[in-house]
Design a protein around this motif. Structure first.
Motif, PDB file in Angstrom:
ATOM      1  N   LYS A   1       0.843  -1.188   0.000  1.00  0.00           N
ATOM      2  CA  LYS A   1       0.000   0.000   0.000  1.00  0.00           C
ATOM      3  C   LYS A   1       0.884   1.245   0.000  1.00  0.00           C
ATOM      4  CE  LYS A   1      -3.587  -2.343   2.713  1.00  0.00           C
ATOM      5  NZ  LYS A   1      -4.374  -2.319   3.979  1.00  0.00           N
ATOM      6  N   PRO A   2       0.450   2.295  -0.694  1.00  0.00           N
ATOM      7  CA  PRO A   2       1.237   3.536  -0.695  1.00  0.00           C
ATOM      8  C   PRO A   2       1.043   4.317   0.592  1.00  0.00           C
ATOM      9  CG  PRO A   2      -0.757   3.824  -1.981  1.00  0.00           C
ATOM     10  CD  PRO A   2      -0.744   2.382  -1.545  1.00  0.00           C
ATOM     11  N   ASP A   3       1.912   5.303   0.782  1.00  0.00           N
ATOM     12  CA  ASP A   3       1.800   6.229   1.901  1.00  0.00           C
ATOM     13  C   ASP A   3       1.721   5.531   3.251  1.00  0.00           C
ATOM     14  OD1 ASP A   3       1.754   8.225  -0.009  1.00  0.00           O
ATOM     15  OD2 ASP A   3      -0.437   8.238  -0.125  1.00  0.00           O
ATOM     16  N   ALA A   4       2.556   4.515   3.454  1.00  0.00           N
ATOM     17  CA  ALA A   4       2.579   3.816   4.741  1.00  0.00           C
ATOM     18  C   ALA A   4       3.222   4.704   5.799  1.00  0.00           C
ATOM     19  CB  ALA A   4       3.363   2.510   4.601  1.00  0.00           C
ATOM     20  N   PRO A   5       2.577   4.883   6.946  1.00  0.00           N
ATOM     21  CA  PRO A   5       3.172   5.716   8.000  1.00  0.00           C
ATOM     22  C   PRO A   5       4.487   5.108   8.503  1.00  0.00           C
ATOM     23  CG  PRO A   5       0.857   5.238   8.462  1.00  0.00           C
ATOM     24  CD  PRO A   5       1.266   4.350   7.331  1.00  0.00           C
ATOM     25  N   LEU A   6       5.456   5.963   8.752  1.00  0.00           N
ATOM     26  CA  LEU A   6       6.721   5.562   9.371  1.00  0.00           C
ATOM     27  C   LEU A   6       6.853   6.330  10.675  1.00  0.00           C
ATOM     28  CD1 LEU A   6       9.523   4.187   9.412  1.00  0.00           C
ATOM     29  CD2 LEU A   6      10.383   6.163   8.116  1.00  0.00           C
ATOM     30  N   ARG A   7       6.897   5.611  11.773  1.00  0.00           N
ATOM     31  CA  ARG A   7       7.039   6.247  13.077  1.00  0.00           C
ATOM     32  C   ARG A   7       8.092   5.521  13.898  1.00  0.00           C
ATOM     33  NH1 ARG A   7       0.787   7.748  14.889  1.00  0.00           N
ATOM     34  NH2 ARG A   7       0.289   8.889  12.982  1.00  0.00           N
ATOM     35  N   VAL A   8       8.883   6.302  14.614  1.00  0.00           N
ATOM     36  CA  VAL A   8       9.940   5.751  15.460  1.00  0.00           C
ATOM     37  C   VAL A   8       9.889   6.431  16.820  1.00  0.00           C
ATOM     38  CG1 VAL A   8      12.383   5.173  15.629  1.00  0.00           C
ATOM     39  CG2 VAL A   8      11.367   5.582  13.385  1.00  0.00           C
ATOM     40  N   ILE A   9       9.950   5.628  17.864  1.00  0.00           N
ATOM     41  CA  ILE A   9       9.987   6.161  19.225  1.00  0.00           C
ATOM     42  C   ILE A   9      11.153   5.504  19.965  1.00  0.00           C
ATOM     43  CG2 ILE A   9       8.744   6.430  21.404  1.00  0.00           C
ATOM     44  CD1 ILE A   9       6.135   6.065  19.845  1.00  0.00           C
ATOM     45  N   ASN A  10      11.919   6.328  20.665  1.00  0.00           N
ATOM     46  CA  ASN A  10      13.025   5.830  21.484  1.00  0.00           C
ATOM     47  C   ASN A  10      12.786   6.267  22.915  1.00  0.00           C
ATOM     48  OD1 ASN A  10      15.660   5.994  22.937  1.00  0.00           O
ATOM     49  ND2 ASN A  10      16.432   5.152  21.025  1.00  0.00           N
ATOM     50  N   GLU A  11      12.758   5.294  23.831  1.00  0.00           N
ATOM     51  CA  GLU A  11      12.530   5.616  25.237  1.00  0.00           C
ATOM     52  C   GLU A  11      13.507   4.861  26.124  1.00  0.00           C
ATOM     53  OE1 GLU A  11       7.962   7.057  25.859  1.00  0.00           O
ATOM     54  OE2 GLU A  11       8.704   5.314  26.935  1.00  0.00           O
ATOM     55  N   ARG A  12      13.702   5.393  27.296  1.00  0.00           N
ATOM     56  CA  ARG A  12      14.536   4.739  28.303  1.00  0.00           C
ATOM     57  C   ARG A  12      13.679   4.384  29.512  1.00  0.00           C
ATOM     58  NH1 ARG A  12      20.097   4.371  26.372  1.00  0.00           N
ATOM     59  NH2 ARG A  12      19.979   5.600  24.458  1.00  0.00           N
ATOM     60  N   MET A  13      14.050   3.322  30.158  1.00  0.00           N
ATOM     61  CA  MET A  13      13.408   2.961  31.412  1.00  0.00           C
ATOM     62  C   MET A  13      14.439   2.352  32.341  1.00  0.00           C
ATOM     63  SD  MET A  13      11.273  -0.564  30.582  1.00  0.00           S
ATOM     64  CE  MET A  13      10.819  -0.759  32.317  1.00  0.00           C
TER      65      MET A  13
END
Length: 497
Positions: free
Chosen positions: A277-289
Motif C-alpha cells: 500500500k502507498p503512503d505507509a506511516p513511518l514512526r519511530v519512538i526511542n525511550e529509556r526505562m
C-alpha cells in the motif's frame, strides 16, 4: 502562525514519523563471518534496512550474532560506534537505529562494527520509493518451549548443561508463539526490495560438523532471499525459553538447515499473498526505562542448602557403572528371570530353594540405590550450574550498588507493521501477553535489541529461581515484567496515534 497550524506542527514533531508522504526504503547485507572459522555451508551477515518518510529516517539492522554487547564476540562499544558513524556520515539520529541480534551462536569478524556501517551505507544509497504490506505467517513445527512443569510444582528446563528431569516427574511444558511477523517492501512495479520476518526461537541447533553458522534464522533468510531476490532481515522475538525442536536428540545429526528452510518456506507462503500500500506511516519512538535489580541472597542460600542435601543423599551401593548396566540389560530382557534361564528358577522351586530370587531381590535393591545416586547427581548438576549463575548476578548487582538497570526501548511502525523492542532475552509469555493486549494484528515484540540484559523471565517464572536457566541467569527483580509491559503497551498505543 495560526494556532491550528502550530498544533498540527507540534503533533507531527512528537510522532517522530511521517504520514501521507512517500515511503522510501533501501536494503543491503554484508558478510561478517570470522575469517578463521569459515563454514562451507553457511555465512554470517549484517543485514540493514533504511527507511525514510518525510524528515524521518529509521534504520533496522539484523546481525547474525548472539547479542549486541554483554556476551559473545560483539563488544559493548559496538552500538555506540555504529550509531556515531551513521550520525556523522548520513545524518541519522542515533535514537532511530534499531540493532537486533538473531541470538545465533556463530562467530563474527573482529571488524563487525565497520561491516555493519558498510551495510547501512549501502542500504542508504539504494533508497527508492516502496509500497509496504504486513501480515502474519505461522510455523509450529520447528520449536518447543524448554521449560518443563514438574509434579512437585517446580520447573526445570532442557539444556545441554545438565540432564533433563526424569520422564515420571514431567507433567507439562510452556507455550510457544508460532507467529511469523512479516513486513514486505516492494517497488511500485512489485519488485521486492526487502522483507522483515519476526520469529521467536533460539537459533542454537548448529551443523553436524560443529562449524560456524548463522543457524536456522540464517538459513531461513537465505531461503526467502533465494526465492524473492531481495534482502530478508530476521528479527528475533521473545525466544528466551524456546528451543529448536528435539534440541537434545541423540539419534540424528544436529542440523539447523532443514529447520531454517521450513521457517523460510512458511514465511514465503504468507509473503506471496501480501500486496503493498502507498503512503505507509513511518514512526519511530526511542525511550529509556529503569528496571529493578534482584536481591539474590535468599535464593543462593536456598540452593546451597539443597546442594548440601543432595550430597548427603548419596548412599553406598556395591554396584559400579558396568555392573549397573549389565543388570539393567538383564532386568529389561527378562524381568521375571533376570539371573538365569527360567528352568533353573523352576528347578530351585522344586527343591524348595529360592537362591536366584534372593539374588534378584538384592540386585534390585542395589540398582535402586545406584539409580537414586544418579538422579541425585543429575539434580546436583542442575543446582550447581544455576547456583553459579545466581552468584554471578548477585556479585554484579552488589557491585552496581543495586541501582536500577537502564534499558533502551524502541517502537517502530511501518504501515501496518508495529514493533517494540527490549535489550534482554524475553520469554515467550511476555510476547503473547503484549500481542493479546494490543488486540490488533501485526504487533510484535523483539528482545535482543540495542544491548543485552541477560534473561528476562516472567514474575511467575522467577518464583522458580534456580530451577531453570531463564530464572537463574537473570539480574532483574520480578517487578520488571509489569514495568516493561506497561511501557510496551504505551509504545504500541503511541505508534498508532
Amino acid at each position: 502562525m495560526p494556532l491550528v497550524l502550530c498544533i498540527h506542527l507540534a503533533l507531527a514533531i512528537n510522532c517522530s514519523g511521517a504520514e501521507g508522504t512517500s515511503l522510501l526504503a533501501g536494503a543491503a547485507k554484508v558478510d561478517i563471518t570470522h575469517p578463521g572459522t569459515v563454514s562451507t555451508r553457511d555465512r554470517l551477515h549484517a543485514r540493514a534496512l533504511v527507511l525514510r518518510s518525510g524528515e524521518t529516517t529509521a534504520v533496522v539492522v539484523a546481525v547474525d550474532a548472539v547479542a549486541i554487547g554483554g556476551i559473545g564476540p560483539i563488544g559493548n562499544d559496538y552500538l555506540g560506534k555504529v550509531r556515531a558513524a551513521l550520525k556523522m556520515e548520513l545524518g541519522i539520529d542515533p535514537g532511530r537505529v534499531i540493532v537486533n541480534a538473531s541470538h545465533c551462536h556463530g562467530t563474527v569478524c573482529a571488524d563487525v562494527a565497520e561491516k555493519t556501517i558498510e551495510a547501512v551505507r549501502k542500504a542508504h544509497a539504494g533508497l527508492r520509493p516502496v509500497l509496504a504490506s504486513a501480515g502474519t505467517g505461522r510455523e509450529d513445527r520447528i520449536q518447543e518451549n524448554r521449560r518443563l512443569r514438574l509434579k512437585d510444582g517446580r520447573e526445570a528446563d532442557v539444556r545441554h548443561a545438565y540432564p533433563v528431569a526424569p520422564d515420571s516427574e514431567i507433567v507439562g511444558s510452556g507455550p510457544i508463539d508460532p507467529d511469523i511477523g512479516l513486513l514486505r517492501l516492494d517497488e511500485p512495479d512489485g519488485k521486492p526490495v526487502a522483507v522483515v520476518f519476526h520469529f521467536a526461537c533460539h537459533p542454537i541447533m548448529g551443523l553436524p560438523d560443529g562449524s560456524n553458522t548463522a543457524d536456522l534464522s540464517g538459513f531461513a533468510s537465505r531461503t526467502i532471499e533465494d526465492s524473492l531476490g531481495c534482502t530478508a532481515l530476521f528479527l528475533q522475538g521473545c525466544g528466551g525459553d524456546i528451543n529448536p525442536i528435539r534440541y537434545k536428540d541423540t539419534t540424528q545429526p544436529r542440523d539447523a538447515e532443514p529447520l531454517g528452510m521450513m521457517l523460510g518456506t512458511s514465511a514465503l507462503k504468507t509473503l506471496r499473498t501480501l500486496r503493498g500500500k502507498p503512503d505507509a506511516p513511518l514512526r519511530v519512538i526511542n525511550e529509556r526505562m529503569e528496571v529493578p535489580r534482584a536481591e539474590l541472597t535468599r535464593d543462593i542460600a536456598r540452593l546451597e542448602t539443597k546442594k548440601e542435601a543432595l550430597v548427603a543423599s548419596l548412599q553406598g551401593t556395591s554396584l559400579d557403572l558396568k555392573g549397573f548396566l549389565e543388570l539393567s540389560a538383564r532386568q529389561g530382557l527378562a524381568p521375571d528371570f533376570p539371573s538365569a534361564p527360567a528352568h533353573q528358577y523352576l528347578h530351585e522351586e522344586r527343591l524348595g530353594r529360592a537362591d536366584l530370587k534372593y539374588l534378584d531381590a538384592a540386585n534390585r535393591k542395589n540398582m535402586q540405590a545406584y539409580l537414586a545416586n544418579i538422579r541425585a547427581m543429575e539434580e546436583l548438576t542442575r543446582v550447581q550450574t544455576n547456583l553459579a549463575l545466581l552468584r554471578r548476578h548477585q556479585k554484579d548487582n552488589q557491585e552496581a550498588g543495586m541501582r536500577p538497570v537502564p534499558a533502551e526501548l524502541m517502537g517502530l511502525r511501518v504501515g501496518e507493521f508495529s514493533l517494540v523492542t527490549f535489550p534482554g532475552e524475553l520469554v515467550a509469555q511476555i510476547g503473547l501477553n503484549l500481542k493479546k493486549a494490543a488486540g490488533k494484528p501485526n504487533h510484535h515484540v523483539s528482545g535482543y535489541t540495542n544491548g543485552y540484559l541477560f534473561y528476562c523471565p516472567t514474575a511467575s517464572q522467577l518464583k522458580n529461581r534456580g530451577g531453570a536457566q531463564e530464572d537463574s541467569d537473570c539480574l532483574l527483580a520480578p517487578e520488571w515484567q509489569a514495568l516493561f509491559e506497561t511501557k510496551a503497551r504505551n509504545l504500541f498505543g503511541r505508534l498508532h496515534q
